[in-house]
Scaffold this active site. Structure first.
Site, PDB file in Angstrom:
ATOM      1  N   GLU A 290       0.808  -1.230   0.000  1.00 37.29           N
ATOM      2  CA  GLU A 290       0.000   0.000   0.000  1.00 37.29           C
ATOM      3  C   GLU A 290       0.842   1.281   0.000  1.00 37.29           C
ATOM      4  O   GLU A 290       0.596   2.202   0.790  1.00 37.29           O
ATOM      5  CB  GLU A 290      -0.981  -0.011   1.182  1.00 37.29           C
ATOM      6  CG  GLU A 290      -1.906  -1.211   1.168  1.00 37.29           C
ATOM      7  CD  GLU A 290      -2.944  -1.217   2.280  1.00 37.29           C
ATOM      8  OE1 GLU A 290      -2.906  -0.322   3.130  1.00 37.29           O
ATOM      9  OE2 GLU A 290      -3.796  -2.116   2.286  1.00 37.29           O
TER      10      GLU A 290
ATOM     11  N   GLU B   6      -5.304 -10.700  -1.814  1.00 40.15           N
ATOM     12  CA  GLU B   6      -6.229 -10.650  -0.662  1.00 40.15           C
ATOM     13  C   GLU B   6      -7.688 -10.616  -1.108  1.00 40.15           C
ATOM     14  O   GLU B   6      -8.486  -9.809  -0.627  1.00 40.15           O
ATOM     15  CB  GLU B   6      -5.944  -9.404   0.198  1.00 40.15           C
ATOM     16  CG  GLU B   6      -4.530  -9.290   0.683  1.00 40.15           C
ATOM     17  CD  GLU B   6      -4.255  -8.022   1.485  1.00 40.15           C
ATOM     18  OE1 GLU B   6      -5.202  -7.389   1.977  1.00 40.15           O
ATOM     19  OE2 GLU B   6      -3.069  -7.670   1.612  1.00 40.15           O
TER      20      GLU B   6
END
Ligand code: XIL
Length: 399
Positions: free
Chosen positions: A183, A298
């Site tokens: 991220e 994910e």
């Protein structure tokens, strides 16, 4: 400036505030997301089995054996308690990601302290069961203890290098794939070229005075274990703006000769996500960077549309659906995942597809951004295959 349709823009604006805090949210922290004292008690026990479909051992991973590995997230608690999800993980998947045990605040909560116990348990359990392990994640601003940011940029760099080297050497030969940075892409995705640029203004960026910390992390990772596959992973790469920023970072890394082997797409999707947007993100990597691979890291499908307000302050959130998921939502989830998997199997750069948990009750989305019953995964609370699972393994299954 990237071109988007009016409809996309509306949708993006609706989600803008959420992205500003991180789609993985203010609620994202490394420790397990669980209810606190102020949240309501957990939902009632799982409903009794309702389906006569039997998920035979290995069916999920075997269905995709010639296309990609199939992984899931598992926690040390699940293994310790011989949880039903641990058994199902062993039976249906061939890759495990420790859900939080490898994050820096778990491994090294204070400087010089390394606590490998819980991560070792998950990793060894996975290897004992003939599964491989995705290491997640060496650097993630949501799970970085404060001490990492202390001192000058060169002191921060030395500390980061020491951390990465220690952790990767500890797991060398056992963990072969690492999310090196997680991220790091800017969440300012709506201003195009007028925005702040591709790099997230995280504390890593602020403390080091730029985005070179990404280079440092990859260089240290390659040096620590030259045989490990190194990834940059992010959420919402299915959004063109976010993906463009992510590509800019990857391009910059490659131009500077920084070692990176692939891009991880978290794919925390919504019921109304078009599979084509996620597949486009995969193609973007493949078309520009020969040699880089893609992982879905994910995957889940949220049954709630979260407003920015809900992510930021926990207010204005959609009410709890309760213990019975709407059949039309289960069907929408199944259609989305069938379309997605049908696209993924045709894309040879996709080496690994990982869902973020085994049964619906395992998912972080039951607690983030607020506590609500969610249905994001492939197996229901009783451990049975949901329509989504049946839809991806059997093209004849009627949704
Ligand atoms: C989540 C875990 O599921 C939670 O148990 C933990 O407390 C917080 O992190 N993006 C990521 C994952 O990269 O690490 C996050 O996992 C979910 C969002």
């Amino acid at each position: 400036m990237v071109d988007i349709t009016a409809r996309q823009r509306l949708k993006l604006l609706a989600g803008a505030a959420a992205l500003m805090t991180s789609a993985c949210g203010g609620a994202s922290r490394s420790a397990p997301v669980t209810p606190d004292a102020t949240t309501p008690p957990p939902p009632p026990p799982p409903p009794p089995p309702t389906s006569d479909f039997t998920l035979t051992d290995g069916l999920l991973r075997d269905t995709f054996r010639n296309n990609f590995s199939m992984g899931t997230a598992v926690t040390a608690e699940q293994i310790n308690s011989n949880d039903l999800s641990a058994r199902l993980a062993r039976e249906q998947f061939n890759v495990v990601t420790p859900e939080y045990e490898l994050k820096a605040d778990q491994i090294s909560p204070s400087e010089g302290v390394f606590n490998f116990g819980p991560a070792d348990r998950v990793v060894d359990w996975a290897l004992d069961n003939n599964m491989t392990v995705r290491g997640h994640a060496l650097l993630w601003h949501e799970a970085t203890p404060d001490y990492f940011y202390q001192g000058t940029p060169s002191q921060i760099r030395a500390r980061l290098e020491n951390y990465i080297t220690t952790v990767m050497r500890h797991f060398a030969g056992r963990i072969t794939v690492w999310d090196v940075v997680n991220e790091v892409t800017s969440v300012d995705i709506f201003n195009g070229d007028n925005g702040i640029g591709p790099d997230r203004r995280s504390r890593w960026f602020e403390a080091t005075g730029g985005a070179d910390y990404i280079d440092w992390a990859f260089l240290a990772a390659r040096a620590a274990d030259p045989s490990a596959q190194l990834f940059l992973s992010d959420y919402e790469t299915e959004n063109t703006f976010k993906m463009n920023w992510t590509m800019e970072i990857v391009r910059r890394l490659l131009q500077r000769g920084i070692p990176i082997d692939g891009v991880g797409h978290q794919f925390h999707l919504q019921l109304d996500t078009e599979a084509s947007t996620a597949l486009a993100a995969i193609d973007t990597v493949t078309n520009e960077f020969a040699g880089l691979v893609n992982h879905v890291t994910e995957l889940d499908v949220n049954f709630y549309q979260n407003s920015g307000e809900c992510w930021q302050s926990g207010t204005g959130c959609q009410p709890d659906i309760g213990p019975t998921p709407p059949p039309e939502s289960l069907a929408a989830q199944a259609r989305l995942l069938r379309d997605l998997f049908n696209g993924l199997v045709n894309r040879s750069t996709v080496e690994s597809v990982n869902v973020w948990g085994v049964r619906d009750n395992d998912s972080w989305l039951n607690f983030a951004p607020v506590t609500r019953t969610n249905y994001p995964l492939l197996l229901n609370r009783a451990g049975e295959a949901k329509p989504a699972l049946r839809a991806i393994i059997d093209q004849n299954y009627q949704i």
